[in-house]
Write a protein that holds these residues in place. Structure first.
Motif, mmCIF file in Angstrom:
data_model
loop_
_atom_site.group_PDB
_atom_site.id
_atom_site.type_symbol
_atom_site.label_atom_id
_atom_site.label_comp_id
_atom_site.label_asym_id
_atom_site.label_seq_id
_atom_site.Cartn_x
_atom_site.Cartn_y
_atom_site.Cartn_z
ATOM 1 N N LEU A 22 0.828 -1.215 0.000
ATOM 2 C CA LEU A 22 0.000 0.000 0.000
ATOM 3 C C LEU A 22 0.858 1.260 0.000
ATOM 4 O O LEU A 22 0.573 2.218 -0.711
ATOM 5 N N LYS A 23 1.912 1.269 0.803
ATOM 6 C CA LYS A 23 2.807 2.418 0.856
ATOM 7 C C LYS A 23 3.472 2.654 -0.495
ATOM 8 O O LYS A 23 3.614 3.793 -0.936
ATOM 9 N N ALA A 24 3.865 1.566 -1.160
ATOM 10 C CA ALA A 24 4.535 1.679 -2.464
ATOM 11 C C ALA A 24 3.593 2.246 -3.521
ATOM 12 O O ALA A 24 4.042 2.905 -4.466
ATOM 13 N N ASN A 25 2.290 2.019 -3.377
ATOM 14 C CA ASN A 25 1.317 2.481 -4.375
ATOM 15 C C ASN A 25 0.569 3.741 -3.959
ATOM 16 O O ASN A 25 -0.351 4.158 -4.660
ATOM 17 N N THR A 26 0.942 4.336 -2.853
ATOM 18 C CA THR A 26 0.289 5.556 -2.398
ATOM 19 C C THR A 26 0.730 6.720 -3.276
ATOM 20 O O THR A 26 1.924 6.901 -3.525
ATOM 21 N N PRO A 27 -0.212 7.524 -3.773
ATOM 22 C CA PRO A 27 0.162 8.664 -4.610
ATOM 23 C C PRO A 27 1.057 9.643 -3.849
ATOM 24 O O PRO A 27 0.905 9.832 -2.647
ATOM 25 N N GLU A 28 1.969 10.233 -4.596
ATOM 26 C CA GLU A 28 2.853 11.229 -4.010
ATOM 27 C C GLU A 28 2.149 12.581 -3.998
ATOM 28 O O GLU A 28 1.148 12.786 -4.693
ATOM 29 N N ASP A 29 2.677 13.494 -3.247
ATOM 30 C CA ASP A 29 2.097 14.821 -3.118
ATOM 31 C C ASP A 29 2.489 15.667 -4.333
ATOM 32 O O ASP A 29 3.351 16.530 -4.247
ATOM 33 N N GLN A 30 1.846 15.346 -5.471
ATOM 34 C CA GLN A 30 2.159 16.092 -6.675
ATOM 35 C C GLN A 30 0.973 16.136 -7.622
ATOM 36 O O GLN A 30 0.078 15.312 -7.556
ATOM 37 N N LEU A 31 0.993 17.139 -8.497
ATOM 38 C CA LEU A 31 0.016 17.303 -9.560
ATOM 39 C C LEU A 31 0.751 17.157 -10.880
ATOM 40 O O LEU A 31 1.832 17.727 -11.049
ATOM 41 N N THR A 32 0.180 16.396 -11.798
ATOM 42 C CA THR A 32 0.720 16.331 -13.151
ATOM 43 C C THR A 32 -0.350 16.842 -14.101
ATOM 44 O O THR A 32 -1.551 16.682 -13.850
ATOM 45 N N MET A 33 0.104 17.464 -15.169
ATOM 46 C CA MET A 33 -0.823 18.076 -16.108
ATOM 47 C C MET A 33 -0.301 17.888 -17.525
ATOM 48 O O MET A 33 0.864 18.169 -17.794
#
Length: 185
Positions: A22-33
């Protein structure tokens, strides 16, 4: 009693493995556009969102492809191109934010002049200033290598931007897959 302790130990190990996954697949604190559009109003929206998101997220990554790329060309730079198609794209597409048009109600340029006038009157940053602000806030710009190649652009004709790089779609998709939020403009 020993079987119960063994069972509990096994269950704890299983839970630890699941937690690690779960930790490995947790989204990082970022936005992509993805920035696909070359229209002034859409690029304004993209950079307004990016600069706003820079205050919320640890990282903001904008992936410019196809028609979004010309806004990043430096209007002052004159690059000689040997390829006929590259010269055609170079002449037909705008150089930098100053030559962009509205997606709707452009009215032979009158709509673009009107919106720019209204923005100035209301203290809204121009696209050029939003790009500078994004750079100051650490927003990263990634340009699609394939789009650059197809359109005959090269890195020498791009604006000076501190966090700019080139990458393929696979690299961007890896970034987007790790992001809390992804947008397409």
């Amino acid at each position: 009693m020993e079987e119960t302790i063994e069972d509990l130990s096994l269950r704890v190990r299983q839970l630890e493995t699941e937690l690690d996954a779960l930790k490995a697949n947790t989204p990082e604190d970022q936005l992509t556009m993805v920035v696909f559009s070359g229209d002034l109003d859409r690029l304004l929206a993209a950079f307004i969102i990016a600069t706003g998101a820079a205050a919320m997220y640890e990282r903001v990554v904008m992936f410019f492809t196809f028609w979004g790329i010309p806004c990043l060309r430096d209007a002052e730079k004159r690059i000689k191109k040997a390829d006929v198609m590259a010269r055609m794209f170079g002449k037909m597409l705008p150089k930098g934010p100053g030559g962009l048009k509205l997606s709707r109600m452009n009215m032979a340029g009158l709509g673009t002049r009107m919106i720019k006038g209204l923005m100035k009157q209301n203290g809204v940053l121009s696209l050029e200033d939003l790009i500078k602000t994004a750079a100051d806030f650490g927003v990263e710009i990634v340009i699609c290598e394939m789009s650059m190649q197809l359109m005959g652009f090269n890195t020498e004709e791009l604006i000076a931007y501190p966090n700019i790089s080139m990458a393929g779609v696979a690299s961007f998709l890896m970034e987007a897959g790790k992001s809390k939020a992804s947008l397409f403009i």
